[in-house]
Write a protein that holds these residues in place. Structure first.
Motif, PDB file in Angstrom:
ATOM      1  N   ARG A  68      -6.715  -3.233   0.825  1.00 36.98           N
ATOM      2  CA  ARG A  68      -5.916  -2.062   0.487  1.00 36.98           C
ATOM      3  C   ARG A  68      -5.725  -1.933  -1.014  1.00 36.98           C
ATOM      4  O   ARG A  68      -5.728  -2.926  -1.747  1.00 36.98           O
ATOM      5  CB  ARG A  68      -4.548  -2.146   1.169  1.00 36.98           C
ATOM      6  CG  ARG A  68      -4.617  -2.198   2.693  1.00 36.98           C
ATOM      7  CD  ARG A  68      -5.276  -0.978   3.265  1.00 36.98           C
ATOM      8  NE  ARG A  68      -5.310  -1.022   4.726  1.00 36.98           N
ATOM      9  CZ  ARG A  68      -5.968  -0.151   5.473  1.00 36.98           C
ATOM     10  NH1 ARG A  68      -6.654   0.819   4.908  1.00 36.98           N
ATOM     11  NH2 ARG A  68      -5.950  -0.240   6.791  1.00 36.98           N
ATOM     12  N   ALA A  99      -1.449   2.963  -3.376  1.00 35.76           N
ATOM     13  CA  ALA A  99      -2.039   4.101  -2.674  1.00 35.76           C
ATOM     14  C   ALA A  99      -1.010   4.734  -1.749  1.00 35.76           C
ATOM     15  O   ALA A  99      -0.184   4.051  -1.159  1.00 35.76           O
ATOM     16  CB  ALA A  99      -3.255   3.651  -1.873  1.00 35.76           C
ATOM     17  N   GLU A 100      -1.045   6.057  -1.654  1.00 44.15           N
ATOM     18  CA  GLU A 100      -0.164   6.801  -0.755  1.00 44.15           C
ATOM     19  C   GLU A 100      -1.007   7.708   0.149  1.00 44.15           C
ATOM     20  O   GLU A 100      -1.670   8.621  -0.338  1.00 44.15           O
ATOM     21  CB  GLU A 100       0.827   7.644  -1.564  1.00 44.15           C
ATOM     22  CG  GLU A 100       1.836   6.840  -2.346  1.00 44.15           C
ATOM     23  CD  GLU A 100       2.846   6.126  -1.456  1.00 44.15           C
ATOM     24  OE1 GLU A 100       2.917   6.497  -0.258  1.00 44.15           O
ATOM     25  OE2 GLU A 100       3.527   5.224  -1.941  1.00 44.15           O
ATOM     26  N   PRO A 101      -1.029   7.436   1.443  1.00 46.04           N
ATOM     27  CA  PRO A 101      -0.322   6.350   2.125  1.00 46.04           C
ATOM     28  C   PRO A 101      -1.030   5.003   1.916  1.00 46.04           C
ATOM     29  O   PRO A 101      -2.179   4.950   1.485  1.00 46.04           O
ATOM     30  CB  PRO A 101      -0.388   6.772   3.594  1.00 46.04           C
ATOM     31  CG  PRO A 101      -1.672   7.527   3.692  1.00 46.04           C
ATOM     32  CD  PRO A 101      -1.781   8.281   2.402  1.00 46.04           C
ATOM     33  N   TRP A 102      -0.320   3.954   2.251  1.00 42.61           N
ATOM     34  CA  TRP A 102      -0.840   2.609   2.057  1.00 42.61           C
ATOM     35  C   TRP A 102      -2.120   2.370   2.848  1.00 42.61           C
ATOM     36  O   TRP A 102      -2.984   1.611   2.438  1.00 42.61           O
ATOM     37  CB  TRP A 102       0.234   1.599   2.466  1.00 42.61           C
ATOM     38  CG  TRP A 102      -0.203   0.163   2.421  1.00 42.61           C
ATOM     39  CD1 TRP A 102      -0.455  -0.653   3.471  1.00 42.61           C
ATOM     40  CD2 TRP A 102      -0.431  -0.618   1.253  1.00 42.61           C
ATOM     41  NE1 TRP A 102      -0.835  -1.901   3.037  1.00 42.61           N
ATOM     42  CE2 TRP A 102      -0.827  -1.906   1.663  1.00 42.61           C
ATOM     43  CE3 TRP A 102      -0.337  -0.348  -0.119  1.00 42.61           C
ATOM     44  CZ2 TRP A 102      -1.124  -2.922   0.780  1.00 42.61           C
ATOM     45  CZ3 TRP A 102      -0.639  -1.369  -1.011  1.00 42.61           C
ATOM     46  CH2 TRP A 102      -1.026  -2.627  -0.561  1.00 42.61           C
ATOM     47  N   THR A 103      -2.255   3.066   3.978  1.00 42.98           N
ATOM     48  CA  THR A 103      -3.411   2.879   4.852  1.00 42.98           C
ATOM     49  C   THR A 103      -4.570   3.803   4.511  1.00 42.98           C
ATOM     50  O   THR A 103      -5.531   3.903   5.273  1.00 42.98           O
ATOM     51  CB  THR A 103      -2.998   3.113   6.314  1.00 42.98           C
ATOM     52  OG1 THR A 103      -2.411   4.417   6.444  1.00 42.98           O
ATOM     53  CG2 THR A 103      -1.995   2.057   6.768  1.00 42.98           C
ATOM     54  N   ALA A 104      -4.504   4.494   3.378  1.00 42.30           N
ATOM     55  CA  ALA A 104      -5.580   5.411   2.999  1.00 42.30           C
ATOM     56  C   ALA A 104      -6.900   4.661   2.897  1.00 42.30           C
ATOM     57  O   ALA A 104      -6.953   3.545   2.362  1.00 42.30           O
ATOM     58  CB  ALA A 104      -5.252   6.072   1.660  1.00 42.30           C
ATOM     59  N   GLY A 134      -5.901   7.106  -1.875  1.00 39.01           N
ATOM     60  CA  GLY A 134      -4.525   7.584  -1.906  1.00 39.01           C
ATOM     61  C   GLY A 134      -3.984   7.936  -3.276  1.00 39.01           C
ATOM     62  O   GLY A 134      -2.848   7.597  -3.609  1.00 39.01           O
TER      63      GLY A 134
END
Length: 246
Positions: free
Chosen positions: A147, A151-156, A172
């Motif tokens: 990750r 990044a937004e979202p963290w799971t991008a 993200g």
């Protein structure tokens, strides 16, 4: 007509303009402003050509000024910042720095990240760039699935490209350049648009390990301050007894 007069006619002298002096040159056909020789017949340059030539000259002038002024000072940490980092538990081998044009290294931002990793912030009026370093056994394939910090979202999903310097990653709204060096993972991370990819790559191509000047043994930590107003049991919160149901 003698030879002298004939020579004067060929040179454009001696032909009198109306009411003018006999030695006033009369423009020949094809002249623009009365000039002869290599400039005769030359058309005036278009305005856009003159603009481009001016821009080229300004770029050249800027390059000369930069060369004359020399390179910008290299980013460095004070000895106090280095000692503080060591006292926090930073592994001295993990202290790395880069040179980032237009950004200044914040001395007070240097310190421990995680157990023994190192972190520091480069800042300008436009934003901040984060530098991180820690121990890692990651390879390129594993790095592509890791990750991205901030990044937004963290799971991008992470987009990762490898080249001769390291790995460029983005997800993200953030992007970074990561380099694996002798079991150390170092990366430079910031919002997309704050610093170009090429600038991040150039900075990481010159990443350098800071030489520790002091002792590698951490100085003793200060013992915690004991307060005399706290009870020996419990947290000291007020106790309010209420009836059934609170």
């Amino acid at each position: 007509m003698d030879d002298k007069a004939r020579w004067g006619d060929k040179a454009g002298w001696g032909r009198e303009a109306r009411g003018g002096d006999a030695r006033t040159p009369v423009p020949l056909p094809g002249d623009l402003d009365g000039r002869h020789g290599q400039d005769a017949g030359r058309r005036p340059r278009a305005p856009w050509k003159r603009t481009i030539e001016l821009e080229h000259r300004l770029v050249l002038l800027a390059a000369v000024v930069l060369l004359a002024s020399g390179h910008a000072p290299r980013a460095s940490l004070s000895q106090d910042a280095l000692d503080r980092s060591l006292a926090q538990g930073v592994d001295p081998d993990l202290i790395y720095l880069v040179d980032l044009p237009g950004f200044e290294l914040a001395d007070l931002s240097a310190g421990v990240v995680g157990d023994d990793g190192f972190g520091a912030t480069y800042w300008s009026q436009d934003g901040r760039v984060e530098l991180r370093a820690h121990h890692s056994t990651s390879d390129g394939a594993l790095l592509a699935s890791t990750r991205l910090m901030g990044a937004e979202p963290w799971t991008a999903p992470v987009r990762c490209e490898h080249d001769e310097v390291g790995s460029y990653r983005s997800a993200g709204g953030r992007h970074e350049y990561a380099v694996l060096r002798a079991g150390h993972l170092i990366w430079l991370n910031c919002p997309v648009g704050l610093v170009d990819r090429a600038v991040l790559k150039a900075a990481m191509a010159g990443v350098r390990q800071v030489t520790w000047k002091g002792s590698r043994t951490p100085p003793p930590r200060h013992p915690p301050v004991r307060r005399g107003d706290l009870p020996t049991t419990g947290d000291g919160a007020p106790v309010e007894y209420r009836g059934v149901g609170g």
